[in-house]
Scaffold this active site. Structure first.
Site, mmCIF file in Angstrom:
data_model
loop_
_atom_site.group_PDB
_atom_site.id
_atom_site.type_symbol
_atom_site.label_atom_id
_atom_site.label_comp_id
_atom_site.label_asym_id
_atom_site.label_seq_id
_atom_site.Cartn_x
_atom_site.Cartn_y
_atom_site.Cartn_z
ATOM 1 N N GLY A 248 0.811 -1.327 0.036
ATOM 2 C CA GLY A 248 0.108 -0.154 -0.033
ATOM 3 C C GLY A 248 0.765 1.254 0.090
ATOM 4 O O GLY A 248 0.739 2.136 -1.054
ATOM 5 N N PHE A 249 1.619 1.390 1.047
ATOM 6 C CA PHE A 249 2.775 2.432 1.183
ATOM 7 C C PHE A 249 2.119 4.088 1.231
ATOM 8 O O PHE A 249 2.683 4.899 0.732
ATOM 9 C CB PHE A 249 3.810 2.165 0.123
ATOM 10 C CG PHE A 249 4.433 1.066 -0.148
ATOM 11 C CD1 PHE A 249 4.905 0.552 0.933
ATOM 12 C CD2 PHE A 249 4.023 0.490 -1.448
ATOM 13 C CE1 PHE A 249 5.597 -0.998 0.895
ATOM 14 C CE2 PHE A 249 4.611 -0.839 -1.414
ATOM 15 C CZ PHE A 249 5.241 -1.485 -0.355
ATOM 16 N N ILE A 474 -0.882 -5.171 5.321
ATOM 17 C CA ILE A 474 -0.422 -4.910 3.880
ATOM 18 C C ILE A 474 0.902 -5.422 3.550
ATOM 19 O O ILE A 474 1.612 -5.012 2.588
ATOM 20 C CB ILE A 474 -0.421 -3.258 3.661
ATOM 21 C CG1 ILE A 474 0.396 -2.605 4.618
ATOM 22 C CG2 ILE A 474 -1.942 -2.873 3.799
ATOM 23 C CD1 ILE A 474 0.323 -1.138 4.365
ATOM 24 N N GLY A 475 1.486 -6.208 4.276
ATOM 25 C CA GLY A 475 2.583 -6.879 4.270
ATOM 26 C C GLY A 475 3.473 -6.580 5.522
ATOM 27 O O GLY A 475 4.739 -6.966 5.636
ATOM 28 N N PRO A 601 10.561 -10.124 15.880
ATOM 29 C CA PRO A 601 11.968 -9.788 15.258
ATOM 30 C C PRO A 601 12.103 -10.179 13.666
ATOM 31 O O PRO A 601 12.830 -9.491 12.907
ATOM 32 C CB PRO A 601 13.095 -10.599 16.063
ATOM 33 C CG PRO A 601 12.280 -10.807 17.587
ATOM 34 C CD PRO A 601 10.787 -11.230 16.963
ATOM 35 N N THR A 603 9.651 -10.426 11.364
ATOM 36 C CA THR A 603 9.320 -9.605 10.229
ATOM 37 C C THR A 603 9.611 -8.143 10.523
ATOM 38 O O THR A 603 9.564 -7.304 9.538
ATOM 39 C CB THR A 603 7.719 -9.607 10.388
ATOM 40 O OG1 THR A 603 7.403 -9.568 11.844
ATOM 41 C CG2 THR A 603 7.121 -11.000 10.100
ATOM 42 N N LYS A 669 6.030 1.328 19.301
ATOM 43 C CA LYS A 669 5.856 2.583 18.761
ATOM 44 C C LYS A 669 5.537 2.640 17.179
ATOM 45 O O LYS A 669 4.958 3.331 16.795
ATOM 46 C CB LYS A 669 7.378 3.373 18.886
ATOM 47 C CG LYS A 669 7.565 3.734 20.321
ATOM 48 C CD LYS A 669 8.954 4.478 20.437
ATOM 49 C CE LYS A 669 9.014 5.262 21.680
ATOM 50 N NZ LYS A 669 10.203 5.881 21.863
ATOM 51 N N GLU A 673 7.565 3.161 8.869
ATOM 52 C CA GLU A 673 8.374 4.043 7.889
ATOM 53 C C GLU A 673 9.729 4.435 8.424
ATOM 54 O O GLU A 673 10.451 4.972 7.759
ATOM 55 C CB GLU A 673 7.507 5.269 8.177
ATOM 56 C CG GLU A 673 6.170 5.036 7.253
ATOM 57 C CD GLU A 673 4.914 5.902 7.688
ATOM 58 O OE1 GLU A 673 4.418 6.620 6.821
ATOM 59 O OE2 GLU A 673 4.184 5.523 8.746
#
Lengths: 715, 193
Positions: A248-249, A474-475, A601, A603, A669, A673
């Site tokens: 998606g991003f 979304i991954g 850890p 993923t 958190k 990104e």
């Protein structure tokens, strides 16, 4: 149930959270049995193909609907002359709706690639042929698609989704005059496209009085609520499902394809699927706006900042305001007595920009961290040391303390792992055969927020549990992360937990965006699990329908207040530059992050490395180029728009230091990104170190390297 | 009577014969996805640029979006659905992708896996790549280094940026295959003794 932040204490010892766990849907993904949006079968399915404008500005004069309807298999042609009117005067999740989404409402064409019609046919081939043959005539008007730093129409917007466009404190000119060292440079980033591997796809149908959409998106309630507003429907009359999402991003919200599919299914009374072609995604799915950023830094003899001024200009569409908040990192990263950040826009005949992985932070950190590197060079101070000297425990933008800021820890740990102390400070000093070798560093930050979310967990008589939470995987690995969070709090094995997500009927939840997804959903899951475990501890028999407990974090999230809660990171890169061809190769990359509790850890590492890979791609490859004459892109596809391929990506390592968030029940958190932030600057700072030439425009193409000359050898 | 724009064909997919009537414009990818409900092969670009639709045609990797279905008649087609028996053990490449997290969103994954299966065979058969230092036939097969894997897998884009894990997964599967071969060779020798 009532929900209040209760810290990280947990009645059960953590067993699953923090340990590597393969994706729970992994078997489906590696066997090809995971079905994505365009792959769910429907009886009597019709196929819609969008037709996009071929002019960059003007009005539609005519659409040859009759000609298309004579073609084999064609069922309908929707355009501004016959489409239903929809509501566009509302404020949605991202503000006013993107007009690109509200398709076929008028004859105006503000940009090339604007949706002008939908052709629906029995088969995809028939729809594609009729769409390609549809005759649309236009009356063209002059257009301007040329983004440039000195554009005369640049203006300050009224507000942005992240607060006021300008922040200002102190006297810039006085602070600069008092500075021993000054950097004043212009940095430019290119127009970039999300390019998720799965193009946008939606199937719409009416079923028992409800509108059902099978879609690929980053939040089903988000899309459902936008559609409800556009079509003036009750939210409960719409169900949006989105089980597997091929990336998606930031691009997968409410878009033209869903709206067109709803219009078509309403008219035809049969299921209609609309899939964007790869080329169409370049104008319909949003983009990261190109930026021109001026950064001015002033420092004392010891490299401590006295003045910081970060001003960013980005393009937006003529009918849609998108502020790429590139000056935001400065409000978090570095303090100075004179501190200013500002955002300006210029409206052009381009498609609407939108959020793209680390909006603002990705292009903004490139400029700011490049400028900091230039300052280090001018001061004669090691770039890691300069950043350590300018560390602050108070956020420059708000004046509030950070809940935690372990940036120096990341820098020190990263420098140690990377072998930074072996670096020769002088640029252009290392050569291996034809290659010039250099290393670079940059810092990263990303805000840690949460969105209100509901969840429900059912305990079944057989000892298993079903978690219902309207998350979007979304991954990111959210499905797996939520399984681990639930298992720990329920005190059971992960094999006994099923997670159901991606369905607006599951109730309100945060979206997969702003790195808030897993944190927001896990919070709700944790609370429901905690209460369910307490309920079960009473020892009651579980009836056949199970025992279900619900949670809602709305009040708890509200109670968080506006703290300066951020993740931090340090990025290191080594590059090799061929001075004869201008080729830049990244040889290795290493990042260390302080980004809350890491849930899985396996993923998490993948996701952080993926973000860093985006940084390589942004630094060296990604650039959507517009032809000023036609207003369109050159080669808007995955050959013309290069995203990093396997051979572009070397050994990339991601590590983290302990940084659980004390106000989050799981300590999360968000890590979606931050891996991207600062990564491009680490690469370009390494290019400077290799060549002695600053590259201030992205991407660092071979011609730019050659034009700059390669310092010591090119001189 | 059959129109001139469509044909009756038989496709051999994953060891099964499928008779179907296709529009001549139908790509192999659309025939698999839209007609045979084999949606494992993905459509990322429809232009042969991303590799998400990679399948094996007579054992060689092929982007199914650039091949017409009518041209695939008589060929042996293997898709991701055909790599492992249904309900049985995964193909070693699939297992390595699962264990080492060689994916994120999963949309490029079937193409990556089909490609990797062929890459390992191509390398074992001594085919060089642009990353092969010594391409003289007499120098024999090089080892399948990370550089070799990166080069050979570069026809398959992964926008999530999972390349590092993909390379690890392909390397593990290749090592397992090499070990199996050494084991098989050793037992053949034993049998000969």
């Amino acid at each position: 149930m009532t929900t209040t932040p209760t810290g990280t204490e947990s009645a059960t010892a953590r067993r699953a959270v923090g340990t590597a766990h393969p994706r729970v849907e992994g078997y489906e993904k590696v066997t090809g049995t995971a079905r994505y949006a365009g792959e769910i079968p429907f009886v009597d399915l019709a196929h819609g193909a969008l037709v996009l404008s071929t002019v960059a500005h003007g009005r539609i004069v005519s659409v040859d609907e009759a000609g298309a309807l004579r073609m084999p298999g064609v069922l309908a042609v929707l355009h501004h002359g016959n489409a239903p009117r929809i509501e566009t005067e509302y404020v949605g999740f991202l503000g006013a709706p993107d007009p690109t989404t509200a398709v076929f409402q008028h004859d105006r064409v503000p940009t090339r690639g604007w949706p002008v019609a939908l052709v629906v046919a029995e088969t995809p081939e028939q729809a594609a042929e009729a769409a390609a043959s549809l005759e649309v005539t236009y009356r063209e008007e002059p257009h301007d698609t040329a983004f440039r730093p000195d554009h005369p129409d640049a203006y300050y917007p009224g507000s942005t989704i992240v607060g006021p466009p300008v922040s200002e404190r102190g006297d810039q000119s006085a602070a600069l005059a008092a500075s021993a060292f000054v950097v004043d440079e212009l940095y430019e980033t290119a127009e970039m496209h999300h390019s998720a591997m799965e193009p946008h796809a939606a199937t719409a149908r009416w079923n028992g009085g409800r509108l059902e959409i099978v879609d690929s998106n980053q939040g089903t309630v988000w899309v459902a609520s936008e559609l409800a507003k556009l079509f003036s429907l009750d939210l409960s009359a719409i169900r949006v499902r989105s089980e597997h999402v091929g990336g998606g991003f930031g691009s997968k919200g409410c878009r033209a394809h869903q709206v067109a599919a709803v219009m078509a299914t309403t008219q035809l009374r049969r299921p209609v699927r609309v899939v964007m072609t790869r080329r169409q995604t370049f104008s319909l799915a949003g983009h990261r706006a190109p930026t021109a950023q001026r950064v001015r830094l002033g420092a004392d003899a010891g490299g401590r900042l006295l003045a910081l001024d970060h001003e960013s200009l980005n393009q937006t569409a003529t009918g849609y305001e998108w502020v790429e908040p590139a000056a935001l990192p400065a409000r978090t990263m570095y303090n100075a007595q004179a501190h200013r950040t500002a955002h300006r826009l210029v409206r052009l005949n381009v498609p609407s920009p939108t959020a793209m992985r680390a909006p603002g932070e990705a292009p903004g950190s490139f400029a700011l961290e490049s400028a900091m590197d230039e300052l280090a060079e001018r001061c004669g101070i090691d770039p890691v040391e300069l950043r350590v000297r300018n560390d602050t425990q108070v956020a420059p933008g708000s004046g509030k303390p950070f809940t935690a800021r372990r940036l120096v820890g990341c820098l020190r740990e990263g420098a140690r792992r990377f072998g930074w102390e072996q670096r020769t400070p002088r640029s252009g000093s290392t050569r291996e055969g034809r290659w010039l070798i250099g290393t670079g560093v940059a810092c990263a930050s990303f805000s840690a927020r949460a969105m209100p979310t509901t969840a429900a967990i059912t305990a079944h008589p057989d000892g298993t549990y079903t978690v219902h939470v309207n998350a979007a995987d979304i991954g990111t690995g959210a499905r797996t992360a939520l399984t681990l969070v639930a298992a720990d709090e329920l005190g059971t094995d992960t094999a006994h937990v099923r997670v159901r997500l991606g369905d607006s009927d599951l109730g309100p939840a945060g979206i997969a965006g702003g790195s808030t997804g897993t944190r927001s959903w896990a919070w709700a899951v944790n609370l429901a699990a905690r209460e369910l475990r307490e309920r079960l501890a009473l020892g009651a028999d579980i009836p056949p329908q199970g025992i279900t407990v619900r949670s809602d974090t709305t009040e708890a999230v509200k109670a968080l207040g506006h703290h300066e809660r951020h993740s931090f990171g340090a990025q290191f890169a080594e590059v090799a530059v061929d001075p004869d061809t201008g080729e830049v190769r990244v040889r290795r990359m290493l990042g260390v992050f302080a980004a809350g509790q890491i849930v899985n850890p396996l993923t998490a590492r993948n996701q952080l490395v993926g973000g860093m890979t985006w940084g390589i791609s942004m630094a060296l490859h990604e650039e959507a180029v517009r032809d000023a004459r036609t207003g369109g892109h050159y080669s808007p596809d995955l050959a013309g728009y290069h995203v990093a391929a396997n051979a572009d990506v070397p050994r990339v390592e991601a590590y983290w230091i302990d940084d659980p968030d004390p106000e989050d029940p799981v300590g999360i958190k968000g890590i979606g990104e931050i891996g991207t932030v600062g990564a491009a600057a680490a690469v370009t700072n390494a290019v400077w170190h290799a060549t002695g030439v600053r590259q201030r425009s992205l991407p660092v193409r071979p011609d730019r390297v050659l034009a700059g000359g390669a310092g010591p050898t090119g001189a | 009577m059959q129109t001139s724009t469509s044909s009756e064909i038989t496709l051999d997919v994953n060891g099964e014969e499928h008779a179907l009537s296709v529009d001549h414009r139908t790509t192999l990818l659309d025939a698999l996805r839209e007609r045979l409900d084999l949606t494992g092969s993905k459509k990322g670009c429809d232009h042969g640029q991303c590799g998400a639709c990679t399948v094996l045609v007579d054992g060689r990797r092929t982007v199914a979006c650039l091949q017409f279905a009518v041209a695939a008649e008589g060929r042996e087609i293997t898709t991701v659905e055909g790599l492992a028996p249904e309900g049985g053990a995964l193909h070693p490449v699939q297992q390595a992708f699962l264990d080492l997290d060689g994916y994120q969103c999963g949309y490029c994954t079937p193409g990556q896996i089909c490609s990797a299966v062929a890459v390992i065979e191509e390398h074992a058969a001594g085919w060089p790549s642009a990353a092969t230092d010594d391409v003289r036939p007499e120098s024999g097969a090089s080892s399948l280094t990370p550089e070799e894997i990166r080069e050979r897998m570069s026809g398959n884009l992964c926008r999530c940026g999972a390349y590092v894990s993909i390379v690890e997964a392909v390397a593990r599967a290749a090592d397992e295959r090499a070990a199996d071969e050494r084991g098989a060779a050793a037992s053949t020798e034993e049998a000969a003794v």
